[in-house]
Every structure is written in structure tokens, then in C-alpha cells.
Design a protein around this motif. Structure first.
Motif, PDB file in Angstrom:
ATOM      1  N   THR A   1       0.872  -1.170   0.000  1.00 38.21           N
ATOM      2  CA  THR A   1       0.000   0.000   0.000  1.00 38.21           C
ATOM      3  C   THR A   1       0.908   1.219   0.000  1.00 38.21           C
ATOM      4  O   THR A   1       1.671   1.433   0.947  1.00 38.21           O
ATOM      5  N   VAL A   2       0.860   1.975  -1.077  1.00 42.41           N
ATOM      6  CA  VAL A   2       1.671   3.195  -1.181  1.00 42.41           C
ATOM      7  C   VAL A   2       0.788   4.342  -0.720  1.00 42.41           C
ATOM      8  O   VAL A   2      -0.302   4.564  -1.255  1.00 42.41           O
ATOM      9  N   LEU A   3       1.247   5.074   0.295  1.00 38.59           N
ATOM     10  CA  LEU A   3       0.381   6.046   0.951  1.00 38.59           C
ATOM     11  C   LEU A   3       0.998   7.425   1.041  1.00 38.59           C
ATOM     12  O   LEU A   3       2.205   7.600   0.917  1.00 38.59           O
ATOM     13  N   ASP A   4       0.129   8.388   1.271  1.00 38.91           N
ATOM     14  CA  ASP A   4       0.561   9.758   1.543  1.00 38.91           C
ATOM     15  C   ASP A   4      -0.494  10.413   2.419  1.00 38.91           C
ATOM     16  O   ASP A   4      -1.690  10.092   2.325  1.00 38.91           O
ATOM     17  N   ALA A   5      -0.037  11.314   3.277  1.00 36.97           N
ATOM     18  CA  ALA A   5      -0.942  12.036   4.169  1.00 36.97           C
ATOM     19  C   ALA A   5      -0.658  13.528   4.083  1.00 36.97           C
ATOM     20  O   ALA A   5       0.478  13.939   3.858  1.00 36.97           O
TER      21      ALA A   5
ATOM     22  N   ALA B   1      -5.875  14.667   5.243  1.00 37.58           N
ATOM     23  CA  ALA B   1      -6.225  13.838   4.085  1.00 37.58           C
ATOM     24  C   ALA B   1      -5.334  12.606   4.073  1.00 37.58           C
ATOM     25  O   ALA B   1      -4.168  12.663   4.465  1.00 37.58           O
ATOM     26  N   LEU B   2      -5.910  11.511   3.614  1.00 37.15           N
ATOM     27  CA  LEU B   2      -5.164  10.269   3.426  1.00 37.15           C
ATOM     28  C   LEU B   2      -5.411   9.768   2.009  1.00 37.15           C
ATOM     29  O   LEU B   2      -6.555   9.741   1.544  1.00 37.15           O
ATOM     30  N   GLY B   3      -4.336   9.393   1.338  1.00 33.69           N
ATOM     31  CA  GLY B   3      -4.440   8.815   0.008  1.00 33.69           C
ATOM     32  C   GLY B   3      -3.581   7.575  -0.071  1.00 33.69           C
ATOM     33  O   GLY B   3      -2.523   7.513   0.566  1.00 33.69           O
ATOM     34  N   ALA B   4      -4.036   6.576  -0.810  1.00 35.98           N
ATOM     35  CA  ALA B   4      -3.260   5.340  -0.931  1.00 35.98           C
ATOM     36  C   ALA B   4      -3.598   4.626  -2.223  1.00 35.98           C
ATOM     37  O   ALA B   4      -4.713   4.736  -2.748  1.00 35.98           O
ATOM     38  N   VAL B   5      -2.612   3.888  -2.703  1.00 31.37           N
ATOM     39  CA  VAL B   5      -2.712   3.112  -3.946  1.00 31.37           C
ATOM     40  C   VAL B   5      -2.216   1.706  -3.641  1.00 31.37           C
ATOM     41  O   VAL B   5      -1.186   1.539  -2.988  1.00 31.37           O
ATOM     42  N   ARG B   6      -2.924   0.697  -4.114  1.00 30.51           N
ATOM     43  CA  ARG B   6      -2.503  -0.690  -3.902  1.00 30.51           C
ATOM     44  C   ARG B   6      -1.609  -1.152  -5.046  1.00 30.51           C
ATOM     45  O   ARG B   6      -1.856  -0.840  -6.215  1.00 30.51           O
ATOM     46  N   MET B   7      -0.580  -1.901  -4.683  1.00 31.05           N
ATOM     47  CA  MET B   7       0.299  -2.529  -5.661  1.00 31.05           C
ATOM     48  C   MET B   7       0.479  -4.003  -5.306  1.00 31.05           C
ATOM     49  O   MET B   7       0.441  -4.370  -4.123  1.00 31.05           O
ATOM     50  N   VAL B   8       0.687  -4.828  -6.322  1.00 32.81           N
ATOM     51  CA  VAL B   8       1.153  -6.198  -6.132  1.00 32.81           C
ATOM     52  C   VAL B   8       2.450  -6.287  -6.916  1.00 32.81           C
ATOM     53  O   VAL B   8       2.453  -6.205  -8.149  1.00 32.81           O
TER      54      VAL B   8
ATOM     55  N   HIS C   1      -1.222  16.653  -2.973  1.00 33.66           N
ATOM     56  CA  HIS C   1      -2.564  16.086  -2.908  1.00 33.66           C
ATOM     57  C   HIS C   1      -2.325  14.626  -2.529  1.00 33.66           C
ATOM     58  O   HIS C   1      -1.556  13.925  -3.192  1.00 33.66           O
ATOM     59  N   ALA C   2      -2.970  14.164  -1.466  1.00 35.07           N
ATOM     60  CA  ALA C   2      -2.610  12.869  -0.891  1.00 35.07           C
ATOM     61  C   ALA C   2      -2.698  11.729  -1.900  1.00 35.07           C
ATOM     62  O   ALA C   2      -1.788  10.890  -1.972  1.00 35.07           O
ATOM     63  N   LEU C   3      -3.753  11.675  -2.704  1.00 34.45           N
ATOM     64  CA  LEU C   3      -3.874  10.566  -3.653  1.00 34.45           C
ATOM     65  C   LEU C   3      -2.897  10.724  -4.814  1.00 34.45           C
ATOM     66  O   LEU C   3      -2.277   9.751  -5.253  1.00 34.45           O
ATOM     67  N   ALA C   4      -2.740  11.934  -5.316  1.00 32.74           N
ATOM     68  CA  ALA C   4      -1.797  12.165  -6.420  1.00 32.74           C
ATOM     69  C   ALA C   4      -0.373  11.838  -5.982  1.00 32.74           C
ATOM     70  O   ALA C   4       0.391  11.211  -6.734  1.00 32.74           O
ATOM     71  N   ASP C   5       0.003  12.245  -4.776  1.00 25.98           N
ATOM     72  CA  ASP C   5       1.353  11.946  -4.286  1.00 25.98           C
ATOM     73  C   ASP C   5       1.535  10.452  -4.041  1.00 25.98           C
ATOM     74  O   ASP C   5       2.614   9.896  -4.294  1.00 25.98           O
ATOM     75  N   ALA C   6       0.486   9.778  -3.555  1.00 27.87           N
ATOM     76  CA  ALA C   6       0.567   8.323  -3.388  1.00 27.87           C
ATOM     77  C   ALA C   6       0.772   7.655  -4.750  1.00 27.87           C
ATOM     78  O   ALA C   6       1.573   6.725  -4.886  1.00 27.87           O
ATOM     79  N   TYR C   7       0.068   8.143  -5.754  1.00 31.30           N
ATOM     80  CA  TYR C   7       0.171   7.557  -7.089  1.00 31.30           C
ATOM     81  C   TYR C   7       1.584   7.734  -7.676  1.00 31.30           C
ATOM     82  O   TYR C   7       2.179   6.773  -8.173  1.00 31.30           O
ATOM     83  N   VAL C   8       2.130   8.941  -7.619  1.00 31.43           N
ATOM     84  CA  VAL C   8       3.467   9.126  -8.208  1.00 31.43           C
ATOM     85  C   VAL C   8       4.527   8.406  -7.377  1.00 31.43           C
ATOM     86  O   VAL C   8       5.529   7.938  -7.929  1.00 31.43           O
ATOM     87  N   THR C   9       4.305   8.282  -6.070  1.00 29.99           N
ATOM     88  CA  THR C   9       5.231   7.502  -5.248  1.00 29.99           C
ATOM     89  C   THR C   9       5.165   6.031  -5.648  1.00 29.99           C
ATOM     90  O   THR C   9       6.185   5.334  -5.662  1.00 29.99           O
ATOM     91  N   ALA C  10       3.969   5.552  -6.006  1.00 22.77           N
ATOM     92  CA  ALA C  10       3.834   4.180  -6.507  1.00 22.77           C
ATOM     93  C   ALA C  10       4.621   4.004  -7.807  1.00 22.77           C
ATOM     94  O   ALA C  10       5.265   2.970  -8.018  1.00 22.77           O
TER      95      ALA C  10
END
Length: 198
Positions: free
Chosen positions: A7-11, A25-32, A162-171
Motif C-alpha cells: 500500500t503506497v500512501l501519503d498524508a 487527508a489520506l491517500g493510498a494506492v494498492r500494488m502487487v 494532494h494525498a492521492l496524487a502523491d501516493a500515485y506518483v510515489t507508486a
């Protein structure tokens, strides 16, 4: 490592002191492994308890009016804990997020799941030492900001702080780092831990 769930996350927070400031705000993206799982994301705004805040709006753009009708942390955090359950947590500068999340869970009497945390900034430092492919500017400072890594991997962010955008680029960064770690002989979770990266 290439089949593990992440789970790639950002707050985003009202400030950087977890003893005083609150999550906004909390944003997260799932990866396998290196694959981003489309449709498995998390994003929530959070209404803080304290009324007088707002200095951090210049960083993330979240205004008090934006979270006035948002749910409070005691409604959002249990949902986020369930989203993260059974995965390895990844973030950039993730220790700050960790302190806020674990502190909030403790105050609410929630059990934060025992898991590994991976910081893409720490991974970048390790890769620079062993691989030498990342920008010298970050290496010279002894750390890498997320912008350094986005530039190094030629990733164009849809938005910043932006929590979700940052989670996405971190992913996207973690995708590339997984490939580079594998090339450097880091093939298992045990290898990752022995390298001091988890």
C-alpha cells in the motif's frame, strides 16, 4: 518482492508536529509487486478537531472550508487501517506519516497492524550508493525529495501535495525502484530487510 502486496500512501496534515497537528487527508494506492492495481485506491478528507489551523494551506491547498463537512478521524482511520491490512506500507519520507497514523490510532484505541514500512527516499540513497543512477543533487544533500525522484524517473505529477496524487506518483517511483533493487540482488523481503530498507 515482485509478488508482495504493497500500500503506497501519503498524508496531508495541519502541520508537522504529531503531538499537536492533525491529519487532513489520506491517500493510498494498492500494488502487487511492481503492478499498480487499478481501482484499488483510498482517498478521504478529514475534519480536524481543532478549529484554528490553516497555515499549512499554502503547502497542500486544503482550506478549513474544504474539510468542514468531512468525516472526523475516528470515522476515517478504521477504514484506512482495513485498507492497509495485510500489506507492506510504502511512502516517501514515510516516517512522518507513520508517526501521525500510529499516534492517531493510539489516541483512538485502535490497533495499528504490525507491518513493514519502506521509505522511497531511503531506497533512493541505497540505490545511489550501489547503483549510482540517481541525481547527484539529492546525493549531495544526503537525501532525496520526491521532486528529485520524479525528475530522475521522468514522472510528471498530476498534482503535488494532494494525498492521492502523491501516493500515485510515489507508486510509480516504487515500481522503478523495485526493478533496480532486483537488478542489485535484492530479490526477497529478507534481502530488503538485511539491506536496512524495511
Amino acid at each position: 518482492m515482485l509478488e508482495l502486496p504493497y500500500t503506497v500512501l501519503d498524508a496531508e496534515m495541519t502541520g508537522l508536529d504529531p503531538a499537536y497537528d492533525e491529519l487532513l487527508a489520506l491517500g493510498a494506492v494498492r500494488m502487487v509487486g511492481p503492478r499498480i492495481v487499478l481501482g484499488e485506491t483510498f482517498y478521504r478528507l478529514i475534519r480536524p478537531e481543532r478549529e484554528h489551523w490553516g497555515q499549512s494551506v499554502v503547502i497542500h491547498g486544503i482550506r478549513p472550508v474544504d474539510v468542514a463537512a468531512a468525516p472526523p478521524i475516528h470515522e476515517v482511520l478504521p477504514e484506512f487501517v482495513r485498507f492497509c491490512a495485510g500489506t507492506i506500507l510504502v511512502g516517501h519520507g514515510v516516517e512522518v506519516d507513520r508517526r501521525f497514523l500510529e499516534g492517531a490510532a493510539s489516541r483512538l484505541g485502535l490497533s495499528w497492524p504490525k507491518t513493514l514500512w519502506i521509505d522511497t527516499g531511503r531506497v533512493a540513497r541505497w540505490l545511489t550508493t550501489h547503483h549510482g543512477a540517481l541525481p547527484e543533487a539529492g546525493a549531495d544533500r544526503g537525501r532525496f525529495c520526491l521532486e528529485d525522484l520524479l525528475a530522475a524517473y521522468e514522472i510528471e505529477p498530476p498534482a503535488r501535495h494532494h494525498a492521492l496524487a502523491d501516493a500515485y506518483v510515489t507508486a510509480l517511483v516504487w515500481q522503478r525502484q523495485l526493478t533496480e533493487l532486483f537488478a542489485e540482488g535484492i530479490h526477497t523481503l529478507r534481502d530488503l530487510r538485511l539491506a536496512g530498507l524495511a
